[in-house]
Scaffold this motif. Structure first.
Motif, short mmCIF file in Angstrom:
data_model
loop_
_atom_site.label_atom_id
_atom_site.label_comp_id
_atom_site.label_asym_id
_atom_site.label_seq_id
_atom_site.Cartn_x
_atom_site.Cartn_y
_atom_site.Cartn_z
N GLU A 74 1.97 15.34 -1.26
CA GLU A 74 0.83 16.32 -0.81
C GLU A 74 0.88 16.21 0.64
O GLU A 74 1.10 15.34 1.30
CB GLU A 74 -0.43 15.60 -1.70
N PRO A 75 0.45 17.55 0.93
CA PRO A 75 0.31 17.71 2.60
C PRO A 75 -0.94 16.60 3.03
O PRO A 75 -1.75 16.43 2.38
CB PRO A 75 -0.44 19.32 2.53
N GLY A 76 -0.41 16.15 4.04
CA GLY A 76 -1.40 15.06 4.80
C GLY A 76 -1.41 13.54 4.29
O GLY A 76 -2.32 13.10 4.54
N HIS A 77 -0.31 13.37 3.34
CA HIS A 77 -0.25 12.00 2.81
C HIS A 77 -0.42 10.83 3.94
O HIS A 77 0.00 11.20 4.84
CB HIS A 77 1.06 11.98 1.95
N ALA A 78 -1.25 9.95 3.66
CA ALA A 78 -1.51 8.80 4.49
C ALA A 78 -1.96 9.31 5.90
O ALA A 78 -1.51 8.83 7.19
CB ALA A 78 -0.16 8.11 4.82
N PRO A 83 5.44 11.08 4.74
CA PRO A 83 5.34 11.80 3.22
C PRO A 83 5.65 10.71 2.47
O PRO A 83 6.03 9.43 2.75
CB PRO A 83 6.29 12.86 3.30
N ARG A 84 5.23 10.89 1.12
CA ARG A 84 5.71 9.81 0.17
C ARG A 84 7.12 9.63 0.06
O ARG A 84 8.03 10.48 -0.04
CB ARG A 84 5.15 10.10 -1.52
N THR A 266 18.34 -3.33 1.42
CA THR A 266 18.75 -2.28 0.65
C THR A 266 18.22 -0.99 1.34
O THR A 266 18.64 -0.01 1.35
CB THR A 266 18.31 -2.18 -0.96
N GLY A 267 17.08 -1.33 2.15
CA GLY A 267 16.59 -0.19 2.98
C GLY A 267 15.76 0.80 2.30
O GLY A 267 15.84 1.02 1.11
N HIS A 268 14.90 1.37 3.09
CA HIS A 268 13.63 2.29 2.55
C HIS A 268 13.25 3.13 3.94
O HIS A 268 13.52 2.62 4.87
CB HIS A 268 12.53 1.62 2.09
N ARG A 269 12.46 4.14 3.49
CA ARG A 269 11.78 4.96 4.44
C ARG A 269 10.32 4.66 4.60
O ARG A 269 9.68 5.67 5.24
CB ARG A 269 12.20 6.37 4.37
N ARG A 270 9.74 3.83 4.02
CA ARG A 270 8.31 3.60 3.95
C ARG A 270 7.77 2.78 5.22
O ARG A 270 8.24 1.41 5.19
CB ARG A 270 8.02 2.99 2.75
N PRO A 271 7.11 3.20 6.04
CA PRO A 271 6.47 2.60 7.18
C PRO A 271 5.51 1.44 6.61
O PRO A 271 4.99 1.45 5.56
CB PRO A 271 5.78 3.42 8.18
N GLY A 272 5.48 0.30 7.53
CA GLY A 272 4.50 -0.89 7.24
C GLY A 272 4.80 -1.84 6.23
O GLY A 272 3.93 -2.44 5.99
#
Length: 276
Positions: A74-78, A83-84, A266-272
C-alpha cells in the motif's frame, strides 16, 4: 562469552555435517511478522522434535515482518520508509542456500494490506501462492500451506474494511486447492473456536491487542490449531507436549538465534532486522 561460543560450535558443526550429507529433513518455515516472532514456530518445532522422523531435523524459520507473496504494498507503508518485501525476491536464495526438503508457509495477513476485498488483490495472492508452491516443488521439496490467522478477533466491530472476511476468502481458496493435491492446514476454524472458548472463560482475554499480532497465549492457540492437521499430513504422532515456562523460553531463544542467522545468510530487503 568464550564458553558459550565453545558450546555452540559443536552444534553448528553437527548441523553443517547433517546438511552436507543430506541425512536429515530440512524444514523452512516462511511467513510474515506473526511467525517471525518465533513463538508458534518454536512450538511446532518442539512438537516435530518429539517425533522419530523429525527428532534430528534442521528446522529454521525464515519468516520476515511485513512480507507478502502477492508483491503488493500500500502507498505509504511503514510511514513511507519502505514497501512491503516480497518473498519471491529472496526465495531462490532460500532454496539454494538452505536447500529445504519441506517448506511450511503461512501468508495472507499482509497480502490484502488490511483493505477491503479486491479481485486484483485476490488474484495476486493466488498467483503468489501458486508460484511459491511450484518453485518449492521444482527445487525438490515438499510444500505445505497454512491459512492466515484472524484479523481483529477481539474487536470485530472495528473491522471497517471487513478484512477478516477477506482472509476468510483467501483461506477458503487455499483449502479448496486440496482437491488439486495441495497440502493445506486451515488453522482458522479451530483457532476461532479456541478464542471464543477463552473469552467465555475470561471476558478480559485478548488474543491480539493490535488486532494482528497475538500475545503468547494466542501463539499457543495457533500451535494447537496447526499441529493436528500438520501431523496428519506428515504422518507423525499427534500426541505431543508443547514446552512451557523456562523450557519454552529456551526453545524460543534457540529458534530465534537460528532464524536471524539464516535470514542474514539468505538475504532480504526488509530494514530493521538484526543481523544473525
Amino acid at each position: 562469552m568464550r564458553m558459550t561460543t565453545l558450546r555452540i560450535i559443536p552444534v553448528l558443526l553437527a548441523l553443517f555435517l547433517a546438511h552436507a550429507m543430506g541425512g536429515e529433513p530440512r524444514i523452512a518455515i516462511l511467513g510474515d511478522s506473526i511467525p517471525y516472532s518465533g513463538q508458534w514456530p518454536a512450538l511446532v518445532e518442539a512438537a516435530l522434535r518429539q517425533t522419530p522422523a523429525y527428532r534430528h531435523a534442521e528446522i529454521v524459520s525464515m519468516a520476515l515482518p511485513s512480507e507478502t507473496v502477492s508483491g503488493l504494498s500500500e502507498p505509504g507503508h511503514a510511514g513511507g520508509a519502505f514497501p512491503r518485501p516480497c518473498l519471491h525476491d529472496r526465495l531462490d536464495s532460500i532454496l539454494s542456500k538452505y536447500a529445504p526438503t519441506l517448506v511450511i508457509a503461512c501468508y495472507g495477513m499482509n497480502d490484502g494490506m488490511m483493505q477491503p476485498f479486491s479481485e486484483s488483490g485476490f488474484q495476486a495472492y493466488q498467483q503468489g501462492m501458486e508460484r511459491l508452491k511450484k518453485r518449492v516443488e521444482d527445487a525438490g521439496a515438499q510444500f505445505i500451506a497454512i491459512t492466515p490467522p484472524p484479523y481483529m478477533a477481539d474487536t470485530p466491530e472495528k473491522d471497517a474494511a471487513r478484512y477478516n472476511q477477506v482472509l476468510d476468502t483467501y483461506a477458503a481458496w487455499l483449502a479448496s486447492r486440496k482437491k488439486d493435491g495441495w497440502k493445506v492446514v486451515d488453522m482458522r476454524p479451530e483457532l476461532g473456536r479456541q478464542i471464543r472458548e477463552a473469552k467465555k472463560r475470561n471476558a478480559r482475554f485478548i488474543y491480539a491487542g493490535d488486532g494482528v499480532h497475538p500475545g503468547q497465549e494466542g501463539h499457543f492457540m495457533i500451535a494447537r490449531a496447526i499441529w493436528p492437521p500438520l501431523a496428519s499430513i506428515l504422518r507423525v504422532p499427534v500426541r505431543v507436549r508443547f514446552p512451557e515456562g523456562d523450557e519454552f523460553r529456551k526453545a524460543l531463544e534457540r529458534h530465534n538465534l537460528y532464524k536471524l542467522a539464516w535470514l542474514t545468510e539468505t538475504g532480504h530487503r526488509r530494514p530493521g532486522i538484526p543481523k544473525g
